[in-house]
Design a protein around this motif. Structure first.
Motif, PDB file in Angstrom:
ATOM      1  N   ALA A 223       0.465  -4.393  -9.158  1.00  0.00           N
ATOM      2  CA  ALA A 223      -0.058  -3.162  -8.578  1.00  0.00           C
ATOM      3  C   ALA A 223       0.945  -2.618  -7.576  1.00  0.00           C
ATOM      4  O   ALA A 223       1.730  -3.370  -6.981  1.00  0.00           O
ATOM      5  N   VAL A 224       0.896  -1.288  -7.377  1.00  0.00           N
ATOM      6  CA  VAL A 224       1.652  -0.652  -6.302  1.00  0.00           C
ATOM      7  C   VAL A 224       0.697   0.244  -5.523  1.00  0.00           C
ATOM      8  O   VAL A 224      -0.260   0.800  -6.075  1.00  0.00           O
ATOM      9  N   GLY A 225       0.951   0.334  -4.226  1.00  0.00           N
ATOM     10  CA  GLY A 225       0.098   1.170  -3.389  1.00  0.00           C
ATOM     11  C   GLY A 225       0.720   1.336  -2.028  1.00  0.00           C
ATOM     12  O   GLY A 225       1.909   1.042  -1.818  1.00  0.00           O
ATOM     13  N   ARG A 226      -0.107   1.790  -1.093  1.00  0.00           N
ATOM     14  CA  ARG A 226       0.386   2.035   0.267  1.00  0.00           C
ATOM     15  C   ARG A 226      -0.425   1.232   1.277  1.00  0.00           C
ATOM     16  O   ARG A 226      -1.634   1.053   1.125  1.00  0.00           O
ATOM     17  N   VAL A 227       0.274   0.773   2.287  1.00  0.00           N
ATOM     18  CA  VAL A 227      -0.348  -0.005   3.351  1.00  0.00           C
ATOM     19  C   VAL A 227      -1.277   0.903   4.156  1.00  0.00           C
ATOM     20  O   VAL A 227      -0.877   1.992   4.583  1.00  0.00           O
ATOM     21  N   VAL A 228      -2.520   0.456   4.338  1.00  0.00           N
ATOM     22  CA  VAL A 228      -3.476   1.213   5.152  1.00  0.00           C
ATOM     23  C   VAL A 228      -3.862   0.446   6.417  1.00  0.00           C
ATOM     24  O   VAL A 228      -4.508   1.013   7.310  1.00  0.00           O
ATOM     25  N   ALA A 229      -3.485  -0.808   6.520  1.00  0.00           N
ATOM     26  CA  ALA A 229      -3.697  -1.593   7.736  1.00  0.00           C
ATOM     27  C   ALA A 229      -2.685  -2.725   7.743  1.00  0.00           C
ATOM     28  O   ALA A 229      -2.390  -3.308   6.688  1.00  0.00           O
ATOM     29  N   SER A 230      -2.143  -3.050   8.913  1.00  0.00           N
ATOM     30  CA  SER A 230      -1.105  -4.075   8.983  1.00  0.00           C
ATOM     31  C   SER A 230      -1.210  -4.904  10.247  1.00  0.00           C
ATOM     32  O   SER A 230      -1.361  -4.369  11.351  1.00  0.00           O
ATOM     33  N   GLU A 231      -1.143  -6.214  10.064  1.00  0.00           N
ATOM     34  CA  GLU A 231      -0.964  -7.166  11.165  1.00  0.00           C
ATOM     35  C   GLU A 231       0.291  -7.982  10.894  1.00  0.00           C
ATOM     36  O   GLU A 231       0.378  -9.141  11.292  1.00  0.00           O
ATOM     37  N   ALA A 232       1.248  -7.360  10.181  1.00  0.00           N
ATOM     38  CA  ALA A 232       2.448  -8.077   9.765  1.00  0.00           C
ATOM     39  C   ALA A 232       3.691  -7.348  10.245  1.00  0.00           C
ATOM     40  O   ALA A 232       3.811  -6.133  10.075  1.00  0.00           O
ATOM     41  N   GLU A 233       4.606  -8.086  10.812  1.00  0.00           N
ATOM     42  CA  GLU A 233       5.867  -7.508  11.259  1.00  0.00           C
ATOM     43  C   GLU A 233       6.634  -6.965  10.062  1.00  0.00           C
ATOM     44  O   GLU A 233       6.726  -7.598   9.010  1.00  0.00           O
ATOM     45  N   GLY A 234       7.177  -5.766  10.208  1.00  0.00           N
ATOM     46  CA  GLY A 234       7.988  -5.190   9.150  1.00  0.00           C
ATOM     47  C   GLY A 234       7.217  -4.340   8.158  1.00  0.00           C
ATOM     48  O   GLY A 234       7.816  -3.750   7.255  1.00  0.00           O
ATOM     49  N   PHE A 235       5.896  -4.276   8.301  1.00  0.00           N
ATOM     50  CA  PHE A 235       5.071  -3.454   7.416  1.00  0.00           C
ATOM     51  C   PHE A 235       4.266  -2.471   8.263  1.00  0.00           C
ATOM     52  O   PHE A 235       3.523  -2.885   9.157  1.00  0.00           O
ATOM     53  N   ALA A 236       4.419  -1.197   7.957  1.00  0.00           N
ATOM     54  CA  ALA A 236       3.725  -0.158   8.712  1.00  0.00           C
ATOM     55  C   ALA A 236       2.782   0.599   7.790  1.00  0.00           C
ATOM     56  O   ALA A 236       2.971   0.636   6.566  1.00  0.00           O
ATOM     57  N   VAL A 237       1.771   1.207   8.380  1.00  0.00           N
ATOM     58  CA  VAL A 237       0.860   2.042   7.606  1.00  0.00           C
ATOM     59  C   VAL A 237       1.663   3.138   6.901  1.00  0.00           C
ATOM     60  O   VAL A 237       2.534   3.775   7.491  1.00  0.00           O
ATOM     61  N   GLY A 238       1.400   3.314   5.632  1.00  0.00           N
ATOM     62  CA  GLY A 238       2.115   4.295   4.826  1.00  0.00           C
ATOM     63  C   GLY A 238       3.232   3.729   3.990  1.00  0.00           C
ATOM     64  O   GLY A 238       3.716   4.391   3.065  1.00  0.00           O
TER      65      GLY A 238
END
Length: 340
Positions: A80-95
């Motif tokens: 699957a591919v998609g967009r981040v809508v919530a993050s608690e991980a370094e290096g990953f931002a919403v969008g």
């Protein structure tokens, strides 16, 4: 925590019965499940495109294989591919656009280590096809397993499918002397020649495969990329030249059979011809990823690849897309465009 407002629930597909032969819609259930907020090191992805692939049929059987079977009553998974809508991980931002293995659901909460950020200047669905597992399978199978060399003749079965259509094009771009494909309808045969650039193609439903292959490649073939098995593999063994290679990637002709599978009856020819028949799993070839991404990504940006996708709109239609793919309803990659 960086996040958009998360929904309370999202839809996901569960396997509720193991198919006997062809899967039916009754083997699956569309379930509303809670969307989990991310924990430390996790992200939540709203999936935009899901992949349905032939190997998933094998995971519906309760048998030991190279990948564990799907569990009954639990959500399935896949590319699957998609967009981040919530993050608690370094290096990953919403969008951020990401590729991961938690498909068959609208929202996926997962460890960030199991996701890869992708360049969204290219269409996201490309990372499920030509720039994803599909493309790497074609690339590794042809070049590493099949040891293809410039000037050789190549035959591809299931050539209008996601992997097969890439194998033929990669072979042409790498200097094949002849590329022949088989497909299951006159329209797919036309597309192989006129749009995907194959030198010749035939409809396997219109006559014996060996006879049609002999006409398309009268001097034989050097590499066979097998997505089908059965009669196609038998025909290819007959047509392969001295020290020819067969890449055994799939056997879709047998995936839904309930009787004894049909195997090649002429395997003894492999002895005198010194043929090499080798099975492949793409997971053994991830070391090729940098070279693959550079070469195939370049071809894609330069417009040298014809990429065709069959896109089914609506998450609720995922099972229909999957069953349709098994029955050959797709040309190129079969994808589901998630709506909601």
């Amino acid at each position: 925590m960086a996040q958009q407002t998360l929904p309370v629930t999202g839809r996901e597909w569960h396997l509720v019965a193991r198919p006997d032969g062809w899967p039916t819609p009754e083997d699956f259930a569309l379930v509303e499940a809670p969307v989990q907020a991310p924990g430390a090191g996790q992200i939540v992805v709203r999936n935009e495109f899901l992949s349905v692939d032939p190997y998933m049929r094998g995971r519906m059987n309760d048998v030991k294989s190279y990948v564990p079977p799907f569990r009954l009553g639990a959500v399935m998974d896949g590319g699957a591919v998609g967009r981040v809508v919530a993050s608690e991980a370094e290096g990953f931002a919403v969008g951020d656009a990401v590729l991961h293995g938690f498909g068959w659901r609208e929202y996926a909460t997962l460890d960030s280590a199991k996701a890869v950020k992708v360049d969204d200047s290219l269409p996201l669905q490309a990372y499920l096809g030509v720039l994803g597992m599909t493309g790497l399978t074609a690339y590794a199978g042809l070049l590493e397993v099949g040891s293809f060399k410039e000037g050789e003749a190549v035959f591809v079965s299931g050539a209008a499918g996601a992997v097969g259509s890439m194998v033929g094009q990669f072979a042409k771009l790498r200097g094949a002397s002849l590329v022949v494909g088989s497909a299951g309808s006159p329209e797919k045969v036309r597309k192989l020649v006129e749009e995907f650039g194959f030198d010749a193609a035939f409809d396997y439903k219109q006559g014996p495969v060996a006879e049609q292959l002999g006409k398309a490649a009268p001097e034989g073939i050097d590499v066979y990329f097998d997505n089908v098995g059965g009669e196609h593999l038998e025909a290819a063994i007959g047509a392969l030249t001295l020290r020819g290679r067969a890449v055994l990637c799939g056997a879709i002709a047998q995936y839904n059979d309930t009787g004894a599978p049909v195997g090649p009856r002429n395997l003894a020819l492999a002895i005198g011809k010194r043929l090499r028949l080798e099975g492949m799993l793409v997971g053994d070839h991830y070391g090729l990823q940098p070279a693959f991404a550079a070469e195939v990504g370049g071809w894609l940006r330069e417009g040298k690849l014809h990429v065709e996708e069959t896109v089914v709109d609506g998450f609720e239609n995922t099972v229909d897309a999957f069953i349709g793919m098994l029955r050959g309803a797709n040309t190129g990659k079969m994808l589901v465009h998630v709506q909601g």
